[in-house]
Design a protein around this motif. Structure first.
Motif, PDB file in Angstrom:
ATOM      1  N   ILE A 494      28.940 -90.850  36.212  1.00 25.12           N
ATOM      2  CA  ILE A 494      30.004 -89.933  35.786  1.00 25.12           C
ATOM      3  C   ILE A 494      30.613 -90.411  34.478  1.00 25.12           C
ATOM      4  CG2 ILE A 494      32.287 -89.020  36.359  1.00 25.12           C
ATOM      5  CD1 ILE A 494      30.127 -87.836  38.113  1.00 25.12           C
ATOM      6  N   ALA A 495      30.841 -89.476  33.570  1.00 20.89           N
ATOM      7  CA  ALA A 495      31.689 -89.709  32.400  1.00 20.89           C
ATOM      8  C   ALA A 495      32.906 -88.800  32.562  1.00 20.89           C
ATOM      9  CB  ALA A 495      30.950 -89.388  31.114  1.00 20.89           C
ATOM     10  N   GLY A 496      34.080 -89.382  32.461  1.00 23.29           N
ATOM     11  CA  GLY A 496      35.303 -88.607  32.640  1.00 23.29           C
ATOM     12  C   GLY A 496      36.496 -89.473  32.305  1.00 23.29           C
ATOM     13  N   VAL A 497      37.586 -89.320  33.050  1.00 22.82           N
ATOM     14  CA  VAL A 497      38.689 -90.248  32.853  1.00 22.82           C
ATOM     15  C   VAL A 497      38.202 -91.647  33.208  1.00 22.82           C
ATOM     16  CG1 VAL A 497      40.438 -88.493  33.306  1.00 22.82           C
ATOM     17  CG2 VAL A 497      39.579 -89.889  35.201  1.00 22.82           C
ATOM     18  N   GLN A 498      38.900 -92.636  32.714  1.00 23.27           N
ATOM     19  CA  GLN A 498      38.422 -94.010  32.851  1.00 23.27           C
ATOM     20  C   GLN A 498      38.184 -94.394  34.311  1.00 23.27           C
ATOM     21  OE1 GLN A 498      40.703 -96.761  30.570  1.00 23.27           O
ATOM     22  NE2 GLN A 498      39.809 -98.585  31.505  1.00 23.27           N
ATOM     23  N   ALA A 499      39.041 -93.969  35.215  1.00 26.18           N
ATOM     24  CA  ALA A 499      38.906 -94.360  36.613  1.00 26.18           C
ATOM     25  C   ALA A 499      37.693 -93.732  37.282  1.00 26.18           C
ATOM     26  CB  ALA A 499      40.174 -93.965  37.380  1.00 26.18           C
ATOM     27  N   ASP A 500      37.204 -92.604  36.765  1.00 28.06           N
ATOM     28  CA  ASP A 500      36.056 -91.924  37.365  1.00 28.06           C
ATOM     29  C   ASP A 500      34.727 -92.363  36.762  1.00 28.06           C
ATOM     30  OD1 ASP A 500      37.696 -90.486  39.030  1.00 28.06           O
ATOM     31  OD2 ASP A 500      37.664 -88.650  37.829  1.00 28.06           O
ATOM     32  N   SER A 501      34.745 -93.016  35.617  1.00 30.11           N
ATOM     33  CA  SER A 501      33.527 -93.279  34.860  1.00 30.11           C
ATOM     34  C   SER A 501      32.751 -94.456  35.425  1.00 30.11           C
ATOM     35  CB  SER A 501      33.877 -93.542  33.392  1.00 30.11           C
ATOM     36  OG  SER A 501      34.500 -92.419  32.823  1.00 30.11           O
ATOM     37  N   VAL A 502      31.467 -94.234  35.715  1.00 25.43           N
ATOM     38  CA  VAL A 502      30.628 -95.266  36.323  1.00 25.43           C
ATOM     39  C   VAL A 502      29.166 -94.856  36.160  1.00 25.43           C
ATOM     40  CG1 VAL A 502      30.625 -94.157  38.599  1.00 25.43           C
ATOM     41  CG2 VAL A 502      30.305 -96.635  38.446  1.00 25.43           C
ATOM     42  N   MET A 503      28.258 -95.849  36.169  1.00 25.13           N
ATOM     43  CA  MET A 503      26.819 -95.574  36.167  1.00 25.13           C
ATOM     44  C   MET A 503      26.143 -96.391  37.249  1.00 25.13           C
ATOM     45  SD  MET A 503      25.967 -93.225  34.003  1.00 25.13           S
ATOM     46  CE  MET A 503      24.228 -93.372  33.642  1.00 25.13           C
ATOM     47  N   LYS A 504      25.166 -95.783  37.920  1.00 25.59           N
ATOM     48  CA  LYS A 504      24.371 -96.462  38.941  1.00 25.59           C
ATOM     49  C   LYS A 504      22.905 -96.157  38.667  1.00 25.59           C
ATOM     50  CE  LYS A 504      28.123 -95.773  42.289  1.00 25.59           C
ATOM     51  NZ  LYS A 504      28.525 -95.233  43.618  1.00 25.59           N
ATOM     52  N   LYS A 505      21.991 -96.841  39.371  1.00 28.20           N
ATOM     53  CA  LYS A 505      20.585 -96.536  39.138  1.00 28.20           C
ATOM     54  C   LYS A 505      19.746 -96.721  40.400  1.00 28.20           C
ATOM     55  CE  LYS A 505      18.932-100.977  37.266  1.00 28.20           C
ATOM     56  NZ  LYS A 505      18.253-101.588  36.109  1.00 28.20           N
ATOM     57  N   THR A 506      18.606 -96.050  40.387  1.00 30.34           N
ATOM     58  CA  THR A 506      17.671 -96.115  41.502  1.00 30.34           C
ATOM     59  C   THR A 506      16.776 -97.348  41.371  1.00 30.34           C
ATOM     60  OG1 THR A 506      15.908 -94.908  40.364  1.00 30.34           O
ATOM     61  CG2 THR A 506      17.569 -93.594  41.537  1.00 30.34           C
ATOM     62  N   LYS A 507      15.925 -97.532  42.365  1.00 32.25           N
ATOM     63  CA  LYS A 507      14.885 -98.556  42.286  1.00 32.25           C
ATOM     64  C   LYS A 507      13.804 -98.099  41.309  1.00 32.25           C
ATOM     65  CE  LYS A 507      12.653 -96.707  46.485  1.00 32.25           C
ATOM     66  NZ  LYS A 507      13.728 -95.820  46.903  1.00 32.25           N
ATOM     67  N   ILE A 508      13.000 -99.015  40.838  1.00 29.22           N
ATOM     68  CA  ILE A 508      11.883 -98.713  39.938  1.00 29.22           C
ATOM     69  C   ILE A 508      10.654 -98.405  40.792  1.00 29.22           C
ATOM     70  CG2 ILE A 508      10.366 -99.625  38.149  1.00 29.22           C
ATOM     71  CD1 ILE A 508      12.728-101.528  37.400  1.00 29.22           C
ATOM     72  N   LEU A 509      10.023 -97.277  40.527  1.00 27.24           N
ATOM     73  CA  LEU A 509       8.791 -96.911  41.226  1.00 27.24           C
ATOM     74  C   LEU A 509       7.615 -97.065  40.269  1.00 27.24           C
ATOM     75  CD1 LEU A 509       9.869 -93.767  43.279  1.00 27.24           C
ATOM     76  CD2 LEU A 509       9.829 -96.165  43.964  1.00 27.24           C
ATOM     77  N   GLN A 510       6.670 -97.881  40.639  1.00 24.20           N
ATOM     78  CA  GLN A 510       5.597 -98.256  39.727  1.00 24.20           C
ATOM     79  C   GLN A 510       4.420 -97.286  39.793  1.00 24.20           C
ATOM     80  OE1 GLN A 510       4.622-102.352  40.640  1.00 24.20           O
ATOM     81  NE2 GLN A 510       6.287-103.110  39.358  1.00 24.20           N
ATOM     82  N   ASP A 511       3.827 -97.057  38.633  1.00 29.25           N
ATOM     83  CA  ASP A 511       2.567 -96.323  38.484  1.00 29.25           C
ATOM     84  C   ASP A 511       2.576 -94.978  39.197  1.00 29.25           C
ATOM     85  OD1 ASP A 511       1.528 -98.450  37.026  1.00 29.25           O
ATOM     86  OD2 ASP A 511       0.743 -99.448  38.799  1.00 29.25           O
ATOM     87  N   ASP A 512       3.534 -94.141  38.866  1.00 31.93           N
ATOM     88  CA  ASP A 512       3.635 -92.870  39.581  1.00 31.93           C
ATOM     89  C   ASP A 512       4.135 -91.773  38.647  1.00 31.93           C
ATOM     90  OD1 ASP A 512       3.768 -90.901  41.498  1.00 31.93           O
ATOM     91  OD2 ASP A 512       4.699 -92.202  43.001  1.00 31.93           O
ATOM     92  N   TRP A 513       3.303 -90.723  38.468  1.00 28.95           N
ATOM     93  CA  TRP A 513       3.710 -89.595  37.644  1.00 28.95           C
ATOM     94  C   TRP A 513       4.707 -88.708  38.377  1.00 28.95           C
ATOM     95  CZ3 TRP A 513       3.165 -89.413  32.664  1.00 28.95           C
ATOM     96  CH2 TRP A 513       2.078 -90.038  32.040  1.00 28.95           C
ATOM     97  N   THR A 514       4.730 -88.747  39.682  1.00 27.38           N
ATOM     98  CA  THR A 514       5.668 -87.935  40.473  1.00 27.38           C
ATOM     99  C   THR A 514       6.464 -88.849  41.401  1.00 27.38           C
ATOM    100  OG1 THR A 514       3.914 -87.497  42.082  1.00 27.38           O
ATOM    101  CG2 THR A 514       4.263 -85.850  40.364  1.00 27.38           C
TER     102      THR A 514
END
Length: 588
Positions: A494-514
């Motif tokens: 989320i990008a927004g007011v400072q209290a709401d702003s955060v980034m997270k991420k998924t795991k890395i999936l190797q060798d996969d077009w889908t």
């Protein structure tokens, strides 16, 4: 490496055959729930759209049209009956363009009858530049591109040409090559309302003699004719509404002033303007700014913003009445301190401009004054002079304080511009987004919205990332090697007011077009009305910088709940033909 079949090419490299995408478990379960004997009718799809997707107003005819469109695209499927879906067709419907995350088809949804001051407006800065602020060409091309993308505020810097008998559009005091004013006006006339019917505002930075101002007045009136909006009175208590200004061109600049020659005007204009600076926004990845707001830069007491440098000169010449009549929105000069800048004159609405650093300084101790000012008046924010590479700043600093015109360099790309593009995907992409009501309320100081205040969580956005697809179809545009399946992961936040702003991420999936992540995330939101959902796909690289796989930014306040096909865009903001993520959105 995923188990995939391959064949040997003449070059002895393995060419991976992309496996047929299998629907995620949730999709299979939903299909079973809303179908009978492995077949889904239009009526059953309608019930799914109402109960899961939250489209409670969807009609049977719309569901039938969705089924028909899906079957038409899947020609290899056996057609046993019209308007029937099997699991594969249902999955393809969910991944289709008929199931986007924002209202479809795009349409204007906000009240457009309020004064202009009640809207965020898609605003360009130095709209004529093709590249950096120092040595790039000036051209009509970036103006046309901006208008096609829905930009509603175009800035032109007007200077006398070398013979001082005509007007150039050029970044004064630099090596930029000029373009003629008449060419810019013609380009604006032709393309102004291609993307949106709502008004185009021309902010003119004027460095002209009175006789050239008269020439500008003639050129503008002859070019735009009846499309040009001229105010009946010099001072307006409130600005007109976007609805009342449909298909009109509106001029905003300072009242005519004494001519200053180029050398005098540019002397001491900006202590940073001659320093070539490599800003991180010039990098394709841009900068991360979601954790904290940019730290304000100190200002020398004698330092003036370039726009104010001209505004504070005295008027000594007789004013050209034709030129003065063009100005529907007057830009006012700054005098005194912050409180004086932000003084609200109840008899006349006005526009002022602040460099991003001046805005930072103003909101340190006067955030509520800034917000009160923007209830009736227009506040334009523009990049600091040291951004000679045409980089941009975090637009949310302006938006969270009510600034309507957050002026951006549209010719560069990076995360800041992605946010700008995301905000103005709202309201049908018309270039005007109605500000939240809390910006417009008057009350005691402690009741005026302040983005720094800690507020209770108003709602929580739940996001599930199921699967990604399409890179193998767009590999020429995405620049991946078809012989080497990528290792994708997703960043979401989320990008927004400072209290709401955060980034997270998924795991890395190797060798996969889908890649199939099937991961859940939660984002508690204090101010969902200003929140933008950020989504980026990257390919992990152990030895070098991770490669770009696509991005999008979506206004949370218009996000449709349910399972949606989220199209991804390239670094410039152009949508890929095929690359999408299947995601689910729920609000609690």
């Amino acid at each position: 490496m995923s188990k995939q079949t391959y064949r040997v090419c003449w070059c002895f490299r393995r060419r991976f055959k992309v496996r047929e995408t299998e629907p995620p478990a949730d999709i299979k379960e939903l299909f079973c729930r809303y179908s009978e004997n492995d077949i889904m009718t239009a009526e059953q799809l309608q019930r799914f759209m109402a109960e899961v997707q939250g489209d409670d107003k969807v009609t049977k005819e719309e569901a039938e049209a969705a089924v028909d469109a899906t079957i038409k695209e899947l020609k290899h499927l056996p057609i046993f009956h019209r308007r029937l879906l099997n699991l594969e067709a249902f999955f393809r419907y969910l991944m289709s363009d008929y199931n986007p995350p924002l209202p479809f088809p795009p349409k204007v949804m906000h009240d457009m009858d309020a004064p202009l001051a009640h809207y965020f407006i898609y605003t360009g800065h130095n709209s004529y530049l093709t590249g950096n602020q120092i040595s790039s060409d000036c051209s009509v091309v970036p103006i046309i591109e901006s208008l096609k993308r829905g930009v509603r505020v175009i800035e032109l810097d007007m200077w006398p040409n070398s013979t001082k008998d005509d007007i150039d559009i050029v970044h004064g005091g630099t090596l930029t090559a000029p373009v003629k004013l008449n060419k810019c006006l013609e380009a604006i006339k032709t393309h102004a309302f291609v993307a949106s019917e709502y008004p185009v505002i021309l902010t003119l930075e004027d460095h002209l003699t009175p006789d050239l101002q008269a020439k500008v007045a003639k050129m503008v009136t002859e070019t735009f004719g009846d499309v040009l909006y001229c105010s009946e009175s010099e001072a307006m208590i409130d600005f007109p509404s976007p609805e009342s200004l449909k298909k009109r061109i509106v001029v905003s600049t300072k009242p005519p002033k004494e001519y200053l020659d180029t050398a005098k005007s540019m002397k001491g204009n900006d202590e940073d303007s001659v320093k070539m600076k490599t800003a991180s926004e010039d990098d394709p990845w841009g900068v991360e700014f979601s954790d904290t707001l940019e730290k304000p830069m100190p200002l020398d007491k004698d330092h003036k913003d370039e726009e104010f440098h001209y505004e504070e000169e005295s008027v000594k010449h007789n004013l050209e009445p034709e030129y003065k009549q063009l100005i529907a929105i007057q830009a006012k000069k700054l005098k005194g301190g912050v409180k004086d800048w932000l003084h609200d004159d109840p008899t006349a609405a006005k526009r002022i401009s602040l460099r991003e650093t001046r805005l930072d300084k103003a909101i340190e101790n006067h955030a509520t004054d800034v917000i009160k000012f923007t209830q009736r008046n227009l506040l334009r924010v523009f990049p600091k002079g040291s951004r000679v590479d045409s980089s941009n700043y975090n637009p949310l600093i302006g938006w969270t304080h009510g600034a309507q015109m957050v002026a951006f360099n549209m010719q560069t790309h990076g995360r800041s511009l992605w946010l700008m593009q995301g905000m103005f995907r709202a309201n049908g992409g018309c270039g005007y987004v109605k500000k939240p009501d809390f910006f417009l309320k008057n009350g005691p100081e402690d009741k005026i919205f302040d983005p720094k205040n800690t507020l209770p969580v108003k709602k929580t956005l739940k996001v599930k990332i199921y699967i990604g697809d399409g890179w193998h179809l767009d590999f020429k545009e995405t620049h991946f090697d078809i012989y080497s399946p990528p290792d994708f992961y997703v960043k979401v936040g989320i990008a927004g007011v400072q209290a709401d702003s955060v980034m997270k991420k998924t795991k890395i999936l190797q060798d996969d077009w889908t890649p199939k992540w099937e991961e859940d995330f939660e984002f508690p939101l204090m101010v969902p009305e200003l929140a933008l959902l950020r989504v980026e796909v990257h390919e992990y690289d152990m030895t070098e910088k991770d490669d770009f796989g696509g991005q999008t930014c979506l206004p949370v306040f218009e996000l449709r709940s349910g399972i949606r096909a989220v199209p991804l865009h390239d670094q410039k903001g152009d949508k890929y033909k095929s690359v999408k993520l299947l995601m689910r959105f729920d609000f609690v």
